[in-house]
Scaffold this motif. Structure first.
Motif, PDB file in Angstrom:
ATOM      1  N   VAL A 260       0.885  -1.344  -0.005  1.00 40.02           N
ATOM      2  CA  VAL A 260       0.019   0.032  -0.040  1.00 40.02           C
ATOM      3  C   VAL A 260       0.686   1.432   0.031  1.00 40.02           C
ATOM      4  CG1 VAL A 260      -1.900  -1.067   1.082  1.00 40.02           C
ATOM      5  CG2 VAL A 260      -0.215   0.057   2.299  1.00 40.02           C
ATOM      6  N   GLU A 261       2.237   1.151   0.347  1.00 41.65           N
ATOM      7  CA  GLU A 261       2.762   2.444   0.368  1.00 41.65           C
ATOM      8  C   GLU A 261       3.368   2.857  -1.093  1.00 41.65           C
ATOM      9  OE1 GLU A 261       3.431   0.141   4.412  1.00 41.65           O
ATOM     10  OE2 GLU A 261       3.326  -0.401   2.030  1.00 41.65           O
ATOM     11  N   TYR A 262       3.526   1.777  -1.811  1.00 37.52           N
ATOM     12  CA  TYR A 262       4.107   1.986  -3.240  1.00 37.52           C
ATOM     13  C   TYR A 262       3.098   2.968  -4.068  1.00 37.52           C
ATOM     14  CZ  TYR A 262       7.612  -1.596  -2.323  1.00 37.52           C
ATOM     15  OH  TYR A 262       8.427  -2.127  -1.703  1.00 37.52           O
ATOM     16  N   ARG A 263       3.834   3.389  -5.080  1.00 36.84           N
ATOM     17  CA  ARG A 263       3.130   4.534  -5.927  1.00 36.84           C
ATOM     18  C   ARG A 263       2.202   3.752  -6.921  1.00 36.84           C
ATOM     19  NH1 ARG A 263       6.173   7.678 -10.740  1.00 36.84           N
ATOM     20  NH2 ARG A 263       5.631   5.759 -11.930  1.00 36.84           N
ATOM     21  N   GLU A 264       0.800   4.448  -6.932  1.00 36.30           N
ATOM     22  CA  GLU A 264      -0.213   3.811  -7.835  1.00 36.30           C
ATOM     23  C   GLU A 264       0.084   4.262  -9.342  1.00 36.30           C
ATOM     24  OE1 GLU A 264      -2.822   2.513  -9.528  1.00 36.30           O
ATOM     25  OE2 GLU A 264      -3.153   2.223  -7.417  1.00 36.30           O
ATOM     26  N   HIS A 296      -0.040   9.886  -6.153  1.00 39.82           N
ATOM     27  CA  HIS A 296      -0.724   8.789  -5.223  1.00 39.82           C
ATOM     28  C   HIS A 296      -0.071   7.542  -5.120  1.00 39.82           C
ATOM     29  CE1 HIS A 296      -3.680  12.137  -6.746  1.00 39.82           C
ATOM     30  NE2 HIS A 296      -4.148  11.966  -5.390  1.00 39.82           N
ATOM     31  N   ARG A 297      -0.484   6.888  -3.829  1.00 39.05           N
ATOM     32  CA  ARG A 297       0.066   5.551  -3.749  1.00 39.05           C
ATOM     33  C   ARG A 297      -1.019   4.571  -3.724  1.00 39.05           C
ATOM     34  NH1 ARG A 297      -1.059   4.379   1.919  1.00 39.05           N
ATOM     35  NH2 ARG A 297      -1.645   5.845   3.071  1.00 39.05           N
ATOM     36  N   LEU A 305      -9.665   4.878  -7.896  1.00 36.92           N
ATOM     37  CA  LEU A 305      -8.663   5.701  -8.294  1.00 36.92           C
ATOM     38  C   LEU A 305      -8.979   7.118  -7.482  1.00 36.92           C
ATOM     39  CD1 LEU A 305      -7.704   5.258 -11.783  1.00 36.92           C
ATOM     40  CD2 LEU A 305      -6.502   4.341  -9.852  1.00 36.92           C
ATOM     41  N   SER A 306     -10.116   7.582  -7.165  1.00 37.84           N
ATOM     42  CA  SER A 306     -10.121   8.765  -6.415  1.00 37.84           C
ATOM     43  C   SER A 306     -10.074   8.614  -4.685  1.00 37.84           C
ATOM     44  CB  SER A 306     -11.883   9.369  -6.754  1.00 37.84           C
ATOM     45  OG  SER A 306     -12.669   8.235  -6.152  1.00 37.84           O
ATOM     46  N   TRP A 361       6.549  -1.278 -11.423  1.00 43.08           N
ATOM     47  CA  TRP A 361       6.571  -1.049 -10.108  1.00 43.08           C
ATOM     48  C   TRP A 361       7.840   0.015  -9.838  1.00 43.08           C
ATOM     49  CZ3 TRP A 361       9.780  -5.200  -6.959  1.00 43.08           C
ATOM     50  CH2 TRP A 361      10.081  -4.868  -5.532  1.00 43.08           C
ATOM     51  N   TYR A 362       7.529   1.286  -9.606  1.00 47.27           N
ATOM     52  CA  TYR A 362       8.380   2.336  -9.339  1.00 47.27           C
ATOM     53  C   TYR A 362       9.350   2.144  -8.627  1.00 47.27           C
ATOM     54  CZ  TYR A 362       9.227   7.437  -8.579  1.00 47.27           C
ATOM     55  OH  TYR A 362      10.036   8.484  -8.620  1.00 47.27           O
ATOM     56  N   GLU A 363       9.262   1.591  -7.610  1.00 43.74           N
ATOM     57  CA  GLU A 363      10.331   1.247  -6.347  1.00 43.74           C
ATOM     58  C   GLU A 363      11.087   0.142  -6.721  1.00 43.74           C
ATOM     59  OE1 GLU A 363       6.805   3.421  -4.917  1.00 43.74           O
ATOM     60  OE2 GLU A 363       7.113   1.453  -5.916  1.00 43.74           O
ATOM     61  N   GLY A 364      11.049  -0.523  -7.625  1.00 46.94           N
ATOM     62  CA  GLY A 364      11.654  -1.696  -8.185  1.00 46.94           C
ATOM     63  C   GLY A 364      13.196  -1.577  -8.185  1.00 46.94           C
TER      64      GLY A 364
END
Length: 529
Positions: A260-264, A296-297, A305-306, A361-364
């Motif tokens: 849940v912490e990761y970028r949406e 957003h995450r 999304l909202s 996966w932005y944090e990959g």
């Protein structure tokens, strides 16, 4: 002293998308997004590891279409413009959110990120292949090849020359690019059929990757399952994907990228911003698109999304470190357990699409950075290895015949042959037959030589598994259909012109300019084996 090995393998691939005949084609942005979000961040991770004295080992396939696009001056210039637009937009965002604490923090995060991408891009003179090659030369990165255009080999096995062309053209292109022959190959879509290993051996390759069940159901049944490679009767080694480590990253249910912490991924400024404000940064026809700035995450499962909350890179980076520690811990326990049963060092092969890391996966890339650092400093149960280095260290393996397999839906060929894309194969088979026929010809002059080579390029481009894949997924289908048809139509015109002895030189020159992959191809690669 380590008692086993972990091999992280990334598959870097994009279909050949290059449109000099148009000022703007949305699909070219697949490359630009991958450069910004995956390839440059990976290079930055590698640079940091080397700077800090960490002798990391990783295997990475770089497919000929991707390599060709990264080396292409037109696409380099267009990416430069794309990045400049991103930089301009982030400057506006920093101004717009100057008095909004968290949004200002996020806008400044992106401004810093894109500035770092610019610095890396310019440091290597816009040539990322040169950048990756330095890590190949240092022994940290084992770069392997793939099919020439990622053609799905099991569905062309009735035409061995077509399979051979995919392999041989890829190997020749690799050697032209990197100055040495490739040692291994990522079979496109990890798709194996019995007999392809003989051609792999003839192409001078030492090993290939396939899915785990291709090894598990080999004959005879491998004693060590997928935790050691097998040697085929041709002498080529086959490595299988480890299910457990794959699931930890890939699974939509339990995989790390769903934290849940990761970028949406699916909420983007291109859709959120007011239309007149964002209009200069979306498509020229005024249609909205993703611009790559996401505030957003994931927040929670099942949310619209909202309902997504604002992203915080600090906590996302902390989560990436936690996930990397968990991945390392699980590999330690896995290898200890396997070593106790095998009484020899097990190998865990963890292959993924490169674009998962950074794009989806932005944090990959942070995860990879932490994984190598933690594995280097915090444990001695396993060693990270290249696949080629593993074969040097463990030269004795069981001889087996792998099973037909792929890493697609249900593990075989259904994803690339179904009711959405079956219509393409009669046309592809006919083109392969005709190209094999052309392969026997001797050109009458330079123009015919060029036409024959272009015919070979068009067949290869039409065979890309990406088009069938896109038709099956249901995204960007008109583009995939258009690309398949255009390459087949160009090939058929060349075939007909060559048969009547009247090649249209003006038209040929235009097609050579558009489909300029493999400038040194020799159509004779299609001659009978």
């Amino acid at each position: 002293m380590s008692i086993g090995y972990v091999a992280l393998v990334l598959h870097a691939h994009l279909p050949f998308v290059r449109h000099p005949e148009s000022d703007y084609v949305l699909e070219e942005e697949w490359l630009y997004e991958a450069i910004t979000e995956t390839y440059v961040p990976l290079l930055q991770v590698f640079e940091g590891l080397k700077r800090d004295g960490i002798d990391f080992k990783m295997t990475m396939s770089m497919t000929p279409p991707l390599v060709s696009m990264l080396l292409d001056p037109l696409l380099q210039e267009r990416y430069d413009e794309h990045l400049a637009q991103l930089e301009e937009l982030t400057e506006l965002e920093v101004e717009r959110h100057a008095h909004n604490g968290h949004m200002k923090y996020l806008a400044e995060h992106y401004a810093k990120e894109f500035n770092g991408v610019r610095q890396t891009w310019e440091k290597y003179d816009r040539n990322l292949i040169k950048a990756f090659k330095q890590f190949l030369d240092s022994g940290n990165l084992e770069i392997i090849t793939c099919g020439a255009t990622h053609g799905y080999l099991p569905l062309m096995k009735m035409y061995p020359q077509a399979v051979w062309a995919q392999l041989q053209v890829a190997c020749e292109h690799y050697e032209e690019t990197f100055g040495r022959p490739p040692k291994g190959i990522w079979l496109p879509e990890c798709a194996y059929y019995e007999g392809v290993e003989r051609m792999v051996a003839d192409a001078g390759l030492r090993y290939f990757l396939t899915d785990g069940h291709g090894i598990l159901y080999a004959r005879p049944r491998p004693r060590f399952g997928s935790y050691a490679p097998i040697f085929t009767e041709s002498g080529v080694a086959a490595f299988g994907r480890d299910h457990e480590s794959s699931q930890q990253v890939w699974s939509s249910e339990v995989g790390y990228p769903g934290s849940v912490e990761y970028r949406e991924f699916y909420r983007d400024l291109g859709w959120d911003a007011e239309y007149e404000y964002i209009k200069p940064y979306i498509m020229p026809n005024g249609q909205r698109k993703n611009v790559g700035i996401k505030y957003h995450r994931i927040t929670g499962k099942g949310l619209g999304l909202s309902d997504k909350q604002l992203y915080d890179p600090y906590w996302a980076k902390e989560k990436a470190a936690e996930n990397a520690a968990n991945f390392m811990y699980n590999r330690e326990r896995q290898i200890e357990n396997l070593y106790g049963m095998m009484h020899r060092p097990p190998l865990v092969v963890s292959p993924y699409d490169a674009e998962l890391f950074g794009h989806w996966w932005y944090e990959g890339p942070w995860f990879i950075d932490y994984l190598f650092r933690k594995s280097w400093f915090d444990q001695d149960t396993f060693a990270m290895t290249h696949l080629a280095d593993y074969l040097k260290a463990e030269p004795t393996q069981q001889v087996c015949r792998p099973s037909q397999s792929s890493w697609g839906y249900k593990g075989f060929h259904e994803y690339w042959l179904n009711d959405t894309n079956a219509w393409i194969y009669p046309h592809l088979h006919k083109a392969a037959e005709r190209m094999i026929e052309l392969g026997k010809r001797e050109p009458a002059d330079e123009l015919e030589w060029r036409a024959l080579n272009q015919a070979a390029r068009e067949v290869l481009l039409a065979q890309s598994s990406d088009w069938a894949f896109i038709m099956r997924t249901g995204t960007m289908v008109p583009y995939a259909v258009r690309r398949t048809r255009s390459h087949l139509q160009r090939f058929n015109k060349l075939y007909e012109d060559l048969n009547i002895g009247k090649v249209d030189s003006g038209w040929l020159e235009k097609v050579e300019t558009i489909d300029n992959i493999f400038p040194n191809i020799n159509y004779r690669v299609y001659r009978p084996l």
